[in-house]
Design an enzyme around this catalytic site. Structure first.
Site, PDB file in Angstrom:
ATOM      1  N   ASP A   1       0.840  -1.204   0.000  1.00  0.00           N
ATOM      2  CA  ASP A   1       0.000   0.000   0.000  1.00  0.00           C
ATOM      3  C   ASP A   1       0.877   1.258   0.000  1.00  0.00           C
ATOM      4  O   ASP A   1       0.374   2.373  -0.127  1.00  0.00           O
ATOM      5  CB  ASP A   1      -1.003  -0.003   1.163  1.00  0.00           C
ATOM      6  CG  ASP A   1      -0.347   0.018   2.529  1.00  0.00           C
ATOM      7  OD1 ASP A   1       0.886  -0.149   2.618  1.00  0.00           O
ATOM      8  OD2 ASP A   1      -1.079   0.192   3.529  1.00  0.00           O
ATOM      9  N   SER A   2       2.196   1.074   0.082  1.00  0.00           N
ATOM     10  CA  SER A   2       3.125   2.179  -0.156  1.00  0.00           C
ATOM     11  C   SER A   2       2.879   2.791  -1.534  1.00  0.00           C
ATOM     12  O   SER A   2       3.298   3.920  -1.791  1.00  0.00           O
ATOM     13  CB  SER A   2       4.573   1.687  -0.035  1.00  0.00           C
ATOM     14  OG  SER A   2       4.786   0.535  -0.821  1.00  0.00           O
TER      15      SER A   2
ATOM     16  N   ASP B   1      -1.061  -6.144  -0.237  1.00  0.00           N
ATOM     17  CA  ASP B   1      -1.431  -5.501   1.024  1.00  0.00           C
ATOM     18  C   ASP B   1      -2.930  -5.264   1.102  1.00  0.00           C
ATOM     19  O   ASP B   1      -3.551  -4.820   0.130  1.00  0.00           O
ATOM     20  CB  ASP B   1      -0.749  -4.126   1.138  1.00  0.00           C
ATOM     21  CG  ASP B   1       0.500  -4.144   1.999  1.00  0.00           C
ATOM     22  OD1 ASP B   1       0.771  -5.162   2.669  1.00  0.00           O
ATOM     23  OD2 ASP B   1       1.224  -3.116   1.997  1.00  0.00           O
TER      24      ASP B   1
ATOM     25  N   LYS C   1      -1.216  -9.422   2.826  1.00  0.00           N
ATOM     26  CA  LYS C   1      -0.485  -8.958   4.002  1.00  0.00           C
ATOM     27  C   LYS C   1      -1.368  -7.963   4.736  1.00  0.00           C
ATOM     28  O   LYS C   1      -2.063  -7.164   4.109  1.00  0.00           O
ATOM     29  CB  LYS C   1       0.840  -8.305   3.606  1.00  0.00           C
ATOM     30  CG  LYS C   1       1.649  -7.795   4.825  1.00  0.00           C
ATOM     31  CD  LYS C   1       3.108  -7.478   4.499  1.00  0.00           C
ATOM     32  CE  LYS C   1       3.335  -6.153   3.810  1.00  0.00           C
ATOM     33  NZ  LYS C   1       2.844  -4.973   4.562  1.00  0.00           N
TER      34      LYS C   1
ATOM     35  N   GLU D   1      -1.512  -5.501   8.612  1.00  0.00           N
ATOM     36  CA  GLU D   1      -0.734  -4.945   9.714  1.00  0.00           C
ATOM     37  C   GLU D   1      -1.374  -5.281  11.054  1.00  0.00           C
ATOM     38  O   GLU D   1      -2.595  -5.187  11.200  1.00  0.00           O
ATOM     39  CB  GLU D   1      -0.622  -3.413   9.555  1.00  0.00           C
ATOM     40  CG  GLU D   1       0.133  -2.998   8.302  1.00  0.00           C
ATOM     41  CD  GLU D   1       0.267  -1.478   8.175  1.00  0.00           C
ATOM     42  OE1 GLU D   1      -0.132  -0.731   9.099  1.00  0.00           O
ATOM     43  OE2 GLU D   1       0.785  -1.042   7.126  1.00  0.00           O
TER      44      GLU D   1
ATOM     45  N   GLU E   1       9.152  -4.114  10.674  1.00  0.00           N
ATOM     46  CA  GLU E   1       9.543  -2.799  10.156  1.00  0.00           C
ATOM     47  C   GLU E   1      10.058  -1.910  11.271  1.00  0.00           C
ATOM     48  O   GLU E   1       9.397  -1.725  12.295  1.00  0.00           O
ATOM     49  CB  GLU E   1       8.352  -2.135   9.433  1.00  0.00           C
ATOM     50  CG  GLU E   1       8.704  -0.741   8.901  1.00  0.00           C
ATOM     51  CD  GLU E   1       7.728  -0.195   7.859  1.00  0.00           C
ATOM     52  OE1 GLU E   1       6.838  -0.942   7.402  1.00  0.00           O
ATOM     53  OE2 GLU E   1       7.873   0.994   7.503  1.00  0.00           O
TER      54      GLU E   1
END
Ligand code: KIV
Ligand code: NA
Length: 270
Positions: free
Chosen positions: A44-45, A83, A113, A115, A182
């Site tokens: 999602d970056s 993501d 993925k 978080e 991270e």
């Protein structure tokens, strides 16, 4: 290797060769990184790197679907992980499954993925039980930047370290096939790596992790708005691109481009 890797292949790399990962958001970049990477992440970056958003919070499921479809067209070897964007999975395991299924069905990604640590363990288990391989992501979780109070190193102090190890164990217990660490102090990342039977993939977490990931535009020197300490620029494509654009503008203004080799002759001589 001739077939596309599966989440189980990544899990099996624990304790062996480092897992090489990069992000990709487009077909040409996916083609570029495919043969060199074990895992390619549609992160999602993309929101910050390609869409100019100030954080990853504004990334939508539709954006992830579109970039995921583009990346899938460029991969034949590396595992594609996509993501789940902010707001698409936190509410309930059911919400997470519906959106993960959509991402996988519409893009062909073999894994998602998301978080979060202990508080996402129930959701991870729910997804894995229903056919969705999950890569977890702990430490600095950018979707939580507003509650974390900035993009700070995570797991500081004995209590911070204890909590992150508990998060890592909960993720493994829930059935995740791998976990991104991270911006974690390297000793703690090493301890987590030693404690888990699934591979840790670090970004700003030191060489003791089972693998590494970087944002491809960061390591190519294409995204230059800011440079986190953990980014190494393996190329300076932004500098090269700027010079090329400047050359083009100069040649157009000097009428030296297009040259004779770029033009078409008239059919009938006047
Ligand atoms: O969105 C992303 O690119 C990521 C990686 C940095 C792990 O989550
Ligand atoms: Na991400």
């Amino acid at each position: 290797q001739t077939r596309q890797l599966m989440p189980a292949d990544i899990a099996a790399m624990k304790g062996g060769e480092p897992v090489v990962c990069l992000t990709a958001y487009t077909t040409p970049v996916a083609k570029l990184v495919d043969a060199h990477c074990d895992l390619v992440l549609v992160g999602d970056s993309v929101g910050m790197v390609l869409h100019g958003l100030p954080s990853t919070l504004g990334v939508t499921l539709e954006m992830m679907v579109m970039h995921g479809q583009a990346v899938a067209r460029g991969l034949s070897q590396a595992l594609m992980v996509i993501d789940m964007p902010f707001g698409s999975y936190e509410q309930s395991p059911q919400q997470a499954f519906a959106n993960a299924a959509r991402l996988m069905a519409e893009t062909g990604a073999a894994a998602v993925k998301l978080e979060g640590g202990r508080h996402m363990a129930e959701t991870i288990a729910f997804l894995v039980a229903r056919g969705v391989p999950v890569m977890a992501h702990i430490g600095l979780t950018p979707q939580s930047v507003n509650t974390l109070g900035g993009y700070k190193v995570q797991g500081r102090g004995a209590e911070g370290a204890r909590r992150m190890i508990a998060d890592a164990r909960a993720i493994e217990e829930a059935g995740a096939f791998s976990v991104v660490l991270e911006k974690v102090p390297q000793g703690l990342a090493r301890d987590i790596t030693d404690a888990l039977s699934i591979p840790t993939v670090g970004i700003g977490a030191g060489a003791g992790c089972d693998g590494q990931v970087l944002v491809v535009d960061d390591m190519l020197g294409l995204f230059t708005e800011f440079k986190p300490k953990f980014v190494k620029r393996f190329g300076e494509l932004g500098v090269d691109a700027e010079a090329a654009v400047a050359d083009y503008a100069r040649e157009v203004r000097a009428r030296s481009f297009p040259g004779p080799e770029h033009v078409f002759a008239d059919e009938v001589k006047k």
